[in-house]
Design a protein around this motif. Structure first.
Motif, mmCIF file in Angstrom:
data_model
loop_
_atom_site.group_PDB
_atom_site.id
_atom_site.type_symbol
_atom_site.label_atom_id
_atom_site.label_comp_id
_atom_site.label_asym_id
_atom_site.label_seq_id
_atom_site.Cartn_x
_atom_site.Cartn_y
_atom_site.Cartn_z
ATOM 1 N N ALA A 1 0.800 -1.222 0.000
ATOM 2 C CA ALA A 1 0.000 0.000 0.000
ATOM 3 C C ALA A 1 0.835 1.276 0.000
ATOM 4 C CB ALA A 1 -0.921 -0.004 1.229
ATOM 5 N N ARG A 2 0.230 2.299 -0.602
ATOM 6 C CA ARG A 2 0.792 3.646 -0.590
ATOM 7 C C ARG A 2 -0.330 4.594 -0.957
ATOM 8 N NH1 ARG A 2 2.208 8.299 -2.256
ATOM 9 N NH2 ARG A 2 4.320 9.067 -2.333
ATOM 10 N N GLY A 3 -0.349 5.772 -0.347
ATOM 11 C CA GLY A 3 -1.359 6.774 -0.689
ATOM 12 C C GLY A 3 -1.134 7.309 -2.089
ATOM 13 N N GLY A 4 -2.003 8.200 -2.513
ATOM 14 C CA GLY A 4 -1.917 8.775 -3.848
ATOM 15 C C GLY A 4 -0.678 9.625 -4.026
ATOM 16 N N GLY A 5 -0.466 10.042 -5.235
ATOM 17 C CA GLY A 5 0.677 10.884 -5.540
ATOM 18 C C GLY A 5 0.846 11.020 -7.033
ATOM 19 N N SER A 6 1.856 11.750 -7.416
ATOM 20 C CA SER A 6 2.139 11.954 -8.830
ATOM 21 C C SER A 6 2.773 10.697 -9.418
ATOM 22 C CB SER A 6 3.105 13.133 -8.992
ATOM 23 O OG SER A 6 4.371 12.793 -8.440
ATOM 24 N N PHE A 7 2.892 10.681 -10.727
ATOM 25 C CA PHE A 7 3.567 9.584 -11.414
ATOM 26 C C PHE A 7 4.953 9.378 -10.805
ATOM 27 C CE2 PHE A 7 6.662 8.354 -14.676
ATOM 28 C CZ PHE A 7 6.157 7.130 -15.067
ATOM 29 N N GLU A 8 5.642 10.471 -10.549
ATOM 30 C CA GLU A 8 6.979 10.415 -9.972
ATOM 31 C C GLU A 8 6.961 9.816 -8.559
ATOM 32 O OE1 GLU A 8 10.385 13.443 -10.586
ATOM 33 O OE2 GLU A 8 9.936 11.700 -11.798
ATOM 34 N N ASP A 9 5.946 10.196 -7.736
ATOM 35 C CA ASP A 9 5.833 9.671 -6.374
ATOM 36 C C ASP A 9 5.625 8.160 -6.369
ATOM 37 O OD1 ASP A 9 6.027 12.244 -5.333
ATOM 38 O OD2 ASP A 9 3.860 12.483 -5.116
ATOM 39 N N ALA B 1 0.506 -6.712 -11.581
ATOM 40 C CA ALA B 1 1.031 -8.006 -11.147
ATOM 41 C C ALA B 1 0.276 -8.580 -9.945
ATOM 42 C CB ALA B 1 2.508 -7.878 -10.794
ATOM 43 N N ALA B 2 -0.342 -7.713 -9.148
ATOM 44 C CA ALA B 2 -1.037 -8.161 -7.938
ATOM 45 C C ALA B 2 -2.249 -9.031 -8.287
ATOM 46 C CB ALA B 2 -1.474 -6.952 -7.108
ATOM 47 N N ASP B 3 -2.650 -9.832 -7.325
ATOM 48 C CA ASP B 3 -3.821 -10.700 -7.530
ATOM 49 C C ASP B 3 -5.104 -9.882 -7.521
ATOM 50 O OD1 ASP B 3 -2.555 -13.488 -7.476
ATOM 51 O OD2 ASP B 3 -1.725 -12.532 -5.697
ATOM 52 N N VAL B 4 -5.142 -8.836 -6.694
ATOM 53 C CA VAL B 4 -6.315 -7.968 -6.589
ATOM 54 C C VAL B 4 -5.821 -6.533 -6.472
ATOM 55 C CG1 VAL B 4 -8.314 -7.331 -5.166
ATOM 56 C CG2 VAL B 4 -7.707 -9.732 -5.449
ATOM 57 N N ARG B 5 -6.530 -5.605 -7.118
ATOM 58 C CA ARG B 5 -6.191 -4.188 -7.006
ATOM 59 C C ARG B 5 -7.275 -3.506 -6.179
ATOM 60 N NH1 ARG B 5 -6.923 0.625 -10.858
ATOM 61 N NH2 ARG B 5 -5.531 2.136 -9.910
ATOM 62 N N ALA B 6 -6.854 -2.761 -5.166
ATOM 63 C CA ALA B 6 -7.796 -2.047 -4.300
ATOM 64 C C ALA B 6 -7.259 -0.629 -4.070
ATOM 65 C CB ALA B 6 -7.967 -2.772 -2.976
ATOM 66 N N SER C 1 -2.921 -5.042 -4.139
ATOM 67 C CA SER C 1 -2.229 -3.785 -4.411
ATOM 68 C C SER C 1 -3.161 -2.638 -4.044
ATOM 69 C CB SER C 1 -1.864 -3.720 -5.896
ATOM 70 O OG SER C 1 -1.376 -2.445 -6.210
ATOM 71 N N ALA C 2 -2.749 -1.813 -3.097
ATOM 72 C CA ALA C 2 -3.538 -0.655 -2.652
ATOM 73 C C ALA C 2 -2.653 0.583 -2.802
ATOM 74 C CB ALA C 2 -3.993 -0.844 -1.211
ATOM 75 N N ILE C 3 -2.309 0.863 -4.048
ATOM 76 C CA ILE C 3 -1.356 1.930 -4.357
ATOM 77 C C ILE C 3 -2.072 3.072 -5.065
ATOM 78 C CG2 ILE C 3 0.765 2.512 -5.598
ATOM 79 C CD1 ILE C 3 1.354 -0.608 -5.453
ATOM 80 N N GLY C 4 -1.990 4.245 -4.489
ATOM 81 C CA GLY C 4 -2.538 5.424 -5.137
ATOM 82 C C GLY C 4 -4.054 5.454 -5.160
ATOM 83 N N HIS C 5 -4.578 6.255 -6.088
ATOM 84 C CA HIS C 5 -6.020 6.425 -6.266
ATOM 85 C C HIS C 5 -6.476 5.630 -7.478
ATOM 86 C CE1 HIS C 5 -5.938 9.462 -3.190
ATOM 87 N NE2 HIS C 5 -5.025 10.156 -3.846
#
Length: 184
Positions: free
Chosen positions: A134-142, A178-183, A164-168
């Protein structure tokens, strides 16, 4: 087409367009159709190259996706220990059902963070029933570090399903593919 930035003296840019020649004077003219900052443009191209290479390895195929366990007893979380994301995850899990959360703290942005992220995944994957990266939202660079092949391969090699709980919603990284589930 207007650029999203104002070019400055000494800035590296990538341009596309056409060149014309005025033969009598040997004068060249560059007619620019599109211009982008070189650094970000190069990173986009790098991610596209990685995406093709990793797709050839079958790491994004739907057939390799695993279902999540119905009632996991141990949930692993790979994220920053100081960000809001870990508090959000703990809060949601606490409200839904009791489960043991095991955190593998890592840097989630910055040059070289991909090494820490991949290592945190490998360190935790064999000790839990399901893994959340997991990671909060951010720019493409972040979010760039979550596109690195080392992170994607660590997710694909995980012995347990990975969420995968990355970004918005609009942010899509190679780790998400690649993750099994995207959240998001």
């Amino acid at each position: 087409e207007r650029t999203a930035f104002t070019p400055e003296e000494g800035m590296e840019v990538i341009v596309s367009g056409s060149v014309t020649v005025y033969a009598p004077h040997g004068a060249y003219q560059l007619q620019v159709k599109k211009m982008e900052k070189a650094g970000l443009g190069e990173k986009y191209l790098l991610v596209e190259r990685w995406k093709k290479e990793l797709a050839c390895l079958g790491l994004f195929e739907a057939g390799r996706k695993r279902p999540l366990p119905g009632f996991p007893s141990r949930v692993g979380v790979v994220t920053s220990e100081t960000g809001a994301v870990i508090h959000d995850i703990l809060s949601v899990v606490e409200r839904r059902f009791p489960v043991t959360i095991v955190v593998s703290p890592t840097a989630v942005q910055g040059e070289g963070a991909y090494r820490e992220i991949a290592e945190a995944i490998r360190r935790l994957a064999s000790r839990v029933d399901v893994l959340i990266v997991a990671r909060g939202g951010g720019s493409f660079e972040d979010l760039f570090e979550f596109n690195h092949p080392d992170v994607v391969k660590a997710i694909a090699a995980s012995p347990v399903p990975v969420v995968s709980a990355i970004g918005h919603e609009v942010d899509v990284t190679l780790a998400d593919l690649a993750a099994d589930v995207r959240a998001p």
